[in-house]
Design a protein around this motif. Structure first.
Motif, PDB file in Angstrom:
ATOM      1  N   VAL A  51      -0.200   1.940   6.955  1.00  0.00           N
ATOM      2  CA  VAL A  51      -1.388   2.218   6.143  1.00  0.00           C
ATOM      3  C   VAL A  51      -1.070   3.262   5.071  1.00  0.00           C
ATOM      4  O   VAL A  51      -1.389   3.091   3.886  1.00  0.00           O
ATOM      5  CB  VAL A  51      -2.565   2.691   7.029  1.00  0.00           C
ATOM      6  CG1 VAL A  51      -3.773   3.051   6.156  1.00  0.00           C
ATOM      7  CG2 VAL A  51      -2.952   1.626   8.037  1.00  0.00           C
ATOM      8  N   LYS A  52      -0.435   4.359   5.478  1.00  0.00           N
ATOM      9  CA  LYS A  52      -0.162   5.439   4.504  1.00  0.00           C
ATOM     10  C   LYS A  52       0.807   4.954   3.419  1.00  0.00           C
ATOM     11  O   LYS A  52       0.664   5.302   2.243  1.00  0.00           O
ATOM     12  CB  LYS A  52       0.393   6.665   5.204  1.00  0.00           C
ATOM     13  CG  LYS A  52       1.815   6.501   5.734  1.00  0.00           C
ATOM     14  CD  LYS A  52       2.463   7.804   6.138  1.00  0.00           C
ATOM     15  CE  LYS A  52       3.926   7.537   6.550  1.00  0.00           C
ATOM     16  NZ  LYS A  52       4.646   8.752   6.905  1.00  0.00           N
ATOM     17  N   HIS A  53       1.772   4.150   3.813  1.00  0.00           N
ATOM     18  CA  HIS A  53       2.776   3.675   2.855  1.00  0.00           C
ATOM     19  C   HIS A  53       2.155   2.753   1.801  1.00  0.00           C
ATOM     20  O   HIS A  53       2.514   2.826   0.617  1.00  0.00           O
ATOM     21  CB  HIS A  53       3.901   2.944   3.601  1.00  0.00           C
ATOM     22  CG  HIS A  53       4.911   2.323   2.695  1.00  0.00           C
ATOM     23  ND1 HIS A  53       5.830   3.074   1.976  1.00  0.00           N
ATOM     24  CD2 HIS A  53       5.149   1.008   2.371  1.00  0.00           C
ATOM     25  CE1 HIS A  53       6.576   2.252   1.253  1.00  0.00           C
ATOM     26  NE2 HIS A  53       6.198   1.004   1.473  1.00  0.00           N
ATOM     27  N   GLU A  54       1.186   1.914   2.221  1.00  0.00           N
ATOM     28  CA  GLU A  54       0.595   0.948   1.282  1.00  0.00           C
ATOM     29  C   GLU A  54      -0.611   1.503   0.534  1.00  0.00           C
ATOM     30  O   GLU A  54      -0.874   1.103  -0.603  1.00  0.00           O
ATOM     31  CB  GLU A  54       0.216  -0.328   2.045  1.00  0.00           C
ATOM     32  CG  GLU A  54       1.431  -1.042   2.644  1.00  0.00           C
ATOM     33  CD  GLU A  54       1.110  -2.434   3.157  1.00  0.00           C
ATOM     34  OE1 GLU A  54      -0.029  -2.916   2.925  1.00  0.00           O
ATOM     35  OE2 GLU A  54       1.992  -3.046   3.786  1.00  0.00           O
ATOM     36  N   LEU A  55      -1.351   2.419   1.171  1.00  0.00           N
ATOM     37  CA  LEU A  55      -2.560   2.937   0.523  1.00  0.00           C
ATOM     38  C   LEU A  55      -2.246   4.067  -0.463  1.00  0.00           C
ATOM     39  O   LEU A  55      -2.947   4.203  -1.477  1.00  0.00           O
ATOM     40  CB  LEU A  55      -3.560   3.430   1.579  1.00  0.00           C
ATOM     41  CG  LEU A  55      -4.951   3.821   1.054  1.00  0.00           C
ATOM     42  CD1 LEU A  55      -5.659   2.608   0.451  1.00  0.00           C
ATOM     43  CD2 LEU A  55      -5.801   4.435   2.154  1.00  0.00           C
ATOM     44  N   ALA A  56      -1.247   4.869  -0.183  1.00  0.00           N
ATOM     45  CA  ALA A  56      -0.963   6.035  -1.037  1.00  0.00           C
ATOM     46  C   ALA A  56      -0.796   5.667  -2.513  1.00  0.00           C
ATOM     47  O   ALA A  56      -1.411   6.309  -3.385  1.00  0.00           O
ATOM     48  CB  ALA A  56       0.268   6.773  -0.517  1.00  0.00           C
ATOM     49  N   PRO A  57       0.007   4.653  -2.868  1.00  0.00           N
ATOM     50  CA  PRO A  57       0.130   4.329  -4.305  1.00  0.00           C
ATOM     51  C   PRO A  57      -1.172   3.807  -4.910  1.00  0.00           C
ATOM     52  O   PRO A  57      -1.428   4.007  -6.103  1.00  0.00           O
ATOM     53  CB  PRO A  57       1.233   3.257  -4.330  1.00  0.00           C
ATOM     54  CG  PRO A  57       1.318   2.725  -2.943  1.00  0.00           C
ATOM     55  CD  PRO A  57       0.944   3.859  -2.047  1.00  0.00           C
TER      56      PRO A  57
END
Length: 479
Positions: A51-57
């Motif tokens: 989740v963090k990897h895909e949502l951050a950008p």
């Protein structure tokens, strides 16, 4: 299994706070990402690391987030409160920040699973219509001009039916016998004049038989929509606050209209291109200051479909309240405010000067300027009413020159003696107060040409006499 209406109602209740820097979009972005998982056939629950990897950008691109993956902590935890997200074993996670949420370090260590509630996930997979409505609603409400970019980033184009927002229900043109029927079909409040439907998109209602003087502004096709509040000075609260937020965010709302003896119709999408303040009468018949929201109809809620004159008007709008109530103060209000009561001559001159200042920009035919001239022409109308002393100004009046309304006001209609389109001037010397009978003769009577011609010198003579302080002579019949 959750039904589509229940899901849309929860999405409609998703309302990030409006701050000076704008509306935070972290929760709507996480929800869009989660819906994308469902329609792409990915697992319902994903580990924190994914989740963090895909949502951050996405947060960086569309919400201006600056702390990278750490900015994912808040929506990852907070979206649970909206009933649209679940974090597995959340009760076992230690919380800090005053007990509000886990830290980034804790999430890194535990790497919990999270995703949509199972019933919602299954509904989105099983019903493409519900998925399309959920996606369109979120895109329209929160992302506006960036909707297309969000769709591309999440690879959602094939899952949004047609142009974004085009399939949102209700469709333009839908009709209902009463407000209760609208609420039964689409949720929301069935009474308030400014209120969202269940999907959270703001709707305004205008009833020709209602207490508000809503109307179309001549030469523009735009709508003067009176604000929220039946009596007393209106304030920027409740419905008016919602309108102000839509004005600042340049978002489209739904405009419903009910003509005399007609049905409620979702007439058009519209955007707020100005907010003005004027004098009007409340339900208690007393003068009060009221807000007027100038609405420009648009084909859809997507900015790319809006006419160029609407986009230009939005660019010109400074998002402030244009106060037309300063120059144009009704005589009965002035009488209660002034320690020294102004004479009729002084009031007339004050209002004439205000009308002339507004009329000085008459060569500009842009729609915002036409709106300003129309709204501020109240100065000229008020001046003419004072000049008339409550009597029809047609010397040959054969109707009821002294008739009054239920509130005791003169039953007079102020009109341009030779038509505004011909003179292009909106000042008292080119205007005249007529009783309804004379007004009808001037505008629709067989001899209207001669009557209009005869009234031109009358208006100018009355104007000069008023400036000199000369009282109007009574007619032989006492009027």
């Amino acid at each position: 299994m959750a039904d589509g209406q229940d899901l849309m109602e929860r999405i409609g209740r998703l309302r990030p706070a409006v701050r000076a820097a704008g509306q935070p979009l972290h929760r709507p972005l996480l929800l869009l990402w989660a819906i994308a998982q469902a329609v792409h056939g990915r697992p319902r629950q994903q580990p924190w690391s994914v989740v963090k990897h895909e949502l951050a950008p996405l947060l960086t691109q569309f919400d201006g987030a600056q702390r990278g993956e750490r900015d994912v902590v808040y929506p990852f935890w907070a979206l649970q409160r909206d009933g649209l997200w679940e974090v597995a074993d959340s009760a076992e996670l230690p919380l800090t920040s005053g007990g509000r949420r886990p830290t980034f370090a804790i999430l890194e260590q535990v790497n919990p699973l999270a995703g949509l509630p199972e019933a919602d996930y299954n509904r989105l997979i099983d019903d493409s219509t519900v998925a399309a409505d959920a996606l369109s609603t979120l895109l329209v409400r929160f992302f506006g001009a960036n909707s297309g970019s969000v769709v591309e980033a999440l690879r959602l184009r094939e899952f949004v039916r047609g142009p974004i927002g085009a399939s949102l229900l209700p469709l333009v043109g839908e009709q209902y016998a009463d407000r209760k029927k609208i609420a039964e079909a689409y949720g929301g409040n069935g009474v308030m004049g400014i209120t969202p439907l269940a999907d959270g998109i703001l709707a305004v209602y205008s009833d020709d038989k209602g207490p508000y003087p809503d109307h179309h502004i001549p030469e523009t096709g735009w709508i003067a929509y009176t604000g929220d509040g039946l009596s007393g000075d209106q304030t920027l609260t409740v419905g008016n606050k919602s309108m102000q937020e839509y004005q600042k965010q340049e978002k489209a709302l739904r405009y419903w209209h009910k003509p005399y003896n007609g049905s409620w119709t979702f007439e058009t999408w519209a955007v707020v291109i100005q907010c003005r303040r004027r004098w009007g009468r409340g339900e208690d018949k007393k003068q009060r200051r009221e807000y007027v929201w100038v609405l420009a109809p648009v084909p859809s809620p997507l900015r790319e479909t809006w006419p160029s004159d609407v986009v230009e008007a939005l660019a010109q709008d400074d998002k402030s309240v244009h106060d037309d109530s300063v120059d144009v103060i009704p005589a009965e209000v002035v009488a209660g405010q002034e320690s020294r009561k102004l004479s009729a001559q002084e009031r007339y001159q004050q209002l004439s000067d205000a009308a002339r200042r507004t009329d000085g920009n008459r060569t500009n035919r842009s729609k915002p300027t036409l709106v300003e001239r129309y709204m501020r022409s109240a100065a000229a109308r008020e001046a003419v009413i004072i000049r008339s002393e409550g009597r029809c100004e047609n010397p040959a009046c054969g109707g009821h020159p002294l008739e009054r309304t239920d509130s005791g006001q003169p039953l007079l209609e102020v009109d341009h003696v030779n038509g505004l389109a011909r003179t292009g001037q909106d000042t008292p010397e080119f205007m005249i107060a007529l009783c309804p009978n004379c007004h009808a003769l001037k505008t629709r009577g067989a001899g209207r040409g001669e009557l209009q011609k005869s009234l031109v010198p009358v208006a100018r003579k009355l104007h000069r006499a008023m400036q000199r302080g000369e009282r109007r002579k009574a007619r032989p019949d006492g009027t």
